[in-house]
Write an enzyme that holds these catalytic residues in place. Structure first.
Site, PDB file in Angstrom:
ATOM      1  N   GLN A  98      -6.033  -5.144  -0.143  1.00 45.88           N
ATOM      2  CA  GLN A  98      -5.283  -4.796   1.057  1.00 45.88           C
ATOM      3  C   GLN A  98      -5.677  -3.376   1.434  1.00 45.88           C
ATOM      4  O   GLN A  98      -5.413  -2.430   0.680  1.00 45.88           O
ATOM      5  CB  GLN A  98      -3.782  -4.872   0.817  1.00 45.88           C
ATOM      6  CG  GLN A  98      -2.964  -4.588   2.065  1.00 45.88           C
ATOM      7  CD  GLN A  98      -1.489  -4.439   1.782  1.00 45.88           C
ATOM      8  OE1 GLN A  98      -1.072  -3.493   1.101  1.00 45.88           O
ATOM      9  NE2 GLN A  98      -0.689  -5.369   2.271  1.00 45.88           N
ATOM     10  N   TYR A 168       3.305   0.820   9.058  1.00 45.31           N
ATOM     11  CA  TYR A 168       2.185   1.668   8.673  1.00 45.31           C
ATOM     12  C   TYR A 168       1.461   2.071   9.965  1.00 45.31           C
ATOM     13  O   TYR A 168       1.945   1.795  11.058  1.00 45.31           O
ATOM     14  CB  TYR A 168       1.268   0.929   7.710  1.00 45.31           C
ATOM     15  CG  TYR A 168       1.750   0.906   6.268  1.00 45.31           C
ATOM     16  CD1 TYR A 168       3.110   0.798   5.950  1.00 45.31           C
ATOM     17  CD2 TYR A 168       0.858   0.985   5.206  1.00 45.31           C
ATOM     18  CE1 TYR A 168       3.554   0.775   4.640  1.00 45.31           C
ATOM     19  CE2 TYR A 168       1.292   0.955   3.879  1.00 45.31           C
ATOM     20  CZ  TYR A 168       2.633   0.850   3.608  1.00 45.31           C
ATOM     21  OH  TYR A 168       3.059   0.834   2.307  1.00 45.31           O
ATOM     22  N   ARG A 344       7.402 -11.405  -5.403  1.00 46.75           N
ATOM     23  CA  ARG A 344       8.325 -11.087  -6.503  1.00 46.75           C
ATOM     24  C   ARG A 344       8.337 -12.137  -7.598  1.00 46.75           C
ATOM     25  O   ARG A 344       8.444 -11.804  -8.789  1.00 46.75           O
ATOM     26  CB  ARG A 344       9.736 -10.905  -5.936  1.00 46.75           C
ATOM     27  CG  ARG A 344       9.929  -9.629  -5.134  1.00 46.75           C
ATOM     28  CD  ARG A 344      11.229  -9.660  -4.336  1.00 46.75           C
ATOM     29  NE  ARG A 344      11.171 -10.636  -3.249  1.00 46.75           N
ATOM     30  CZ  ARG A 344      12.164 -10.848  -2.391  1.00 46.75           C
ATOM     31  NH1 ARG A 344      13.295 -10.178  -2.517  1.00 46.75           N
ATOM     32  NH2 ARG A 344      12.034 -11.728  -1.419  1.00 46.75           N
TER      33      ARG A 344
END
Length: 387
Positions: A98, A168, A344
């Protein structure tokens, strides 16, 4: 309907199944370089059955890190990246990096460089002013994405994921709340989307078909005045028409203003507070609930919004959010999604994918308490298991 455990094409790749480990910051790069701990983290996910694991987060410039211990893509990082890719490949999985620029989410104090955004504003995270990105900044950062993608490809990576989400840098341009510019980079959706489109084009031009190129795109910011689904759909159509991406991964929420909009479930205010020194610790304990909102968890919680994108787009889409068992994966395939991403659940059980393949009734043990989130400041882990 495709079967989740059948091989699938993603651009130039053939993945062994349709399950991707989502990008979740590992907190295992103390020197802003790949560590043995980071390698083992992703090797375990690969051995556990995921088709591709995503290294997060790899900044394209030193000031683009959320804090100084994150990897930033430079020649010094290449040997570690190559070692990491080799370890993942040995387990039969692919690996993606990423890449992006944290923009207003960057910690200027930690990085020793000013944070950048579409427009100048006060950072709620650091109390410092974020600088408006100049034309030169935009050109430099666009080129830096291409450099980072090339470095990933040269290091043996199979894909890159362009970070266009969570407010971002690129996401700050997409957001009307954060982008107040009156030049060619602000105003209309087409103007606000230009930086995303240019970065995608620059990366594709540089790497060609050597690797897959995907992007993580906010469907909505979860903030009043922020990016809406209608605007995001327009952005997605533009990105699709350009033809530079092999897939979009759909996400939501603002790391700057509303992080729990993506991480549904409990809001671990006390645990976040405990991760910081005084006086910030006391401030978070007293006022953290106003920043860390709690949203109810349900399986596939982003799927209804993402279906709007599936109806409008023909390009491959990756569904994220509450994908923890075979039933949720099957619903995603039923609705026309090409891949699913897990975060998660794999942090708690890196072998979950393999166990689901062996027994379709397998249930994830993740309880969505989100107490893993504050561990990113030391070493990301599930606090409910030994690690």
């Amino acid at each position: 309907m495709p079967e989740i455990f059948e091989p699938a094409k993603l651009g130039p790749l053939t993945l062994r199944n349709r399950i991707i480990k989502a990008a979740t910051f590992e907190g295992r790069t103390p020197d802003a370089l790949v560590s043995d701990d980071l390698i083992e983290f992703h090797r375990a996910v690969a051995a556990g059955g995921a088709a591709m694991t995503t290294v997060a987060y790899c900044a394209v410039a030193p000031e683009g890190r959320t804090e100084r211990r994150q990897i930033y893509m430079r020649p010094e990082a290449a040997p570690g990246l190559a070692k990491l890719a080799e370890a993942v490949h040995a387990e039969g999985a692919a690996i993606s990096a990423q890449i992006g620029h944290a923009g207003p989410v960057a910690d200027a104090r930690s990085n020793g460089a000013p944070a950048l955004a579409a427009s100048r504003r006060l950072s709620p995270l650091t109390g410092r002013f974020i600088q408006q990105a100049t034309e030169d900044d935009i050109a430099r950062i666009t080129a830096a994405h291409a450099d980072a993608a090339e470095l990933a490809a040269d290091s043996g990576f199979d894909a890159v994921e362009l970070h266009f989400g969570h407010n971002y840098l690129v996401s700050s341009f997409l957001s009307p709340k954060l982008n107040k510019r009156r030049d060619g980079w602000g105003g209309s959706v087409a103007n606000r989307a230009k930086i995303a489109r240019r970065i995608a084009e620059a990366v594709r031009t540089r790497v060609g078909d050597r690797i897959a190129v995907t992007a993580k795109l906010n469907m909505e910011d979860g903030v009043r005045g922020g990016l809406t689904i209608d605007d995001s759909l327009q952005v997605a159509r533009l990105l699709e028409s350009d033809g530079h991406l092999d897939a979009l991964q759909l996400t939501a929420g603002s790391s700057l203003l509303n992080p729990m909009y993506l991480f549904r479930g409990e809001a671990p205010v006390k645990e976040f507070a405990d991760a910081f020194p005084q006086p910030l610790r006391t401030g978070l304990r007293l006022f953290g609930r106003f920043f860390l909102h709690s949203y109810p968890y349900q399986p596939g919680y982003l799927q209804e919004s993402a279906k709007l994108f599936r109806r409008e787009l023909s390009m491959p889409l990756i569904l994220l959010g509450g994908i923890t068992d075979y039933a949720a994966m099957s619903r995603a395939m039923d609705d026309g999604f090409d891949f699913v991403a897990m975060g998660r659940a794999l942090l708690m059980e890196p072998d979950l994918v393999k166990r689901i393949e062996q027994d379709k009734s397998t249930v994830s043990q993740c309880i969505h308490c989100n107490r893993c989130m504050p561990t990113i400041y030391r070493r990301t882990r599930c606090v409910l298991v030994e690690s």
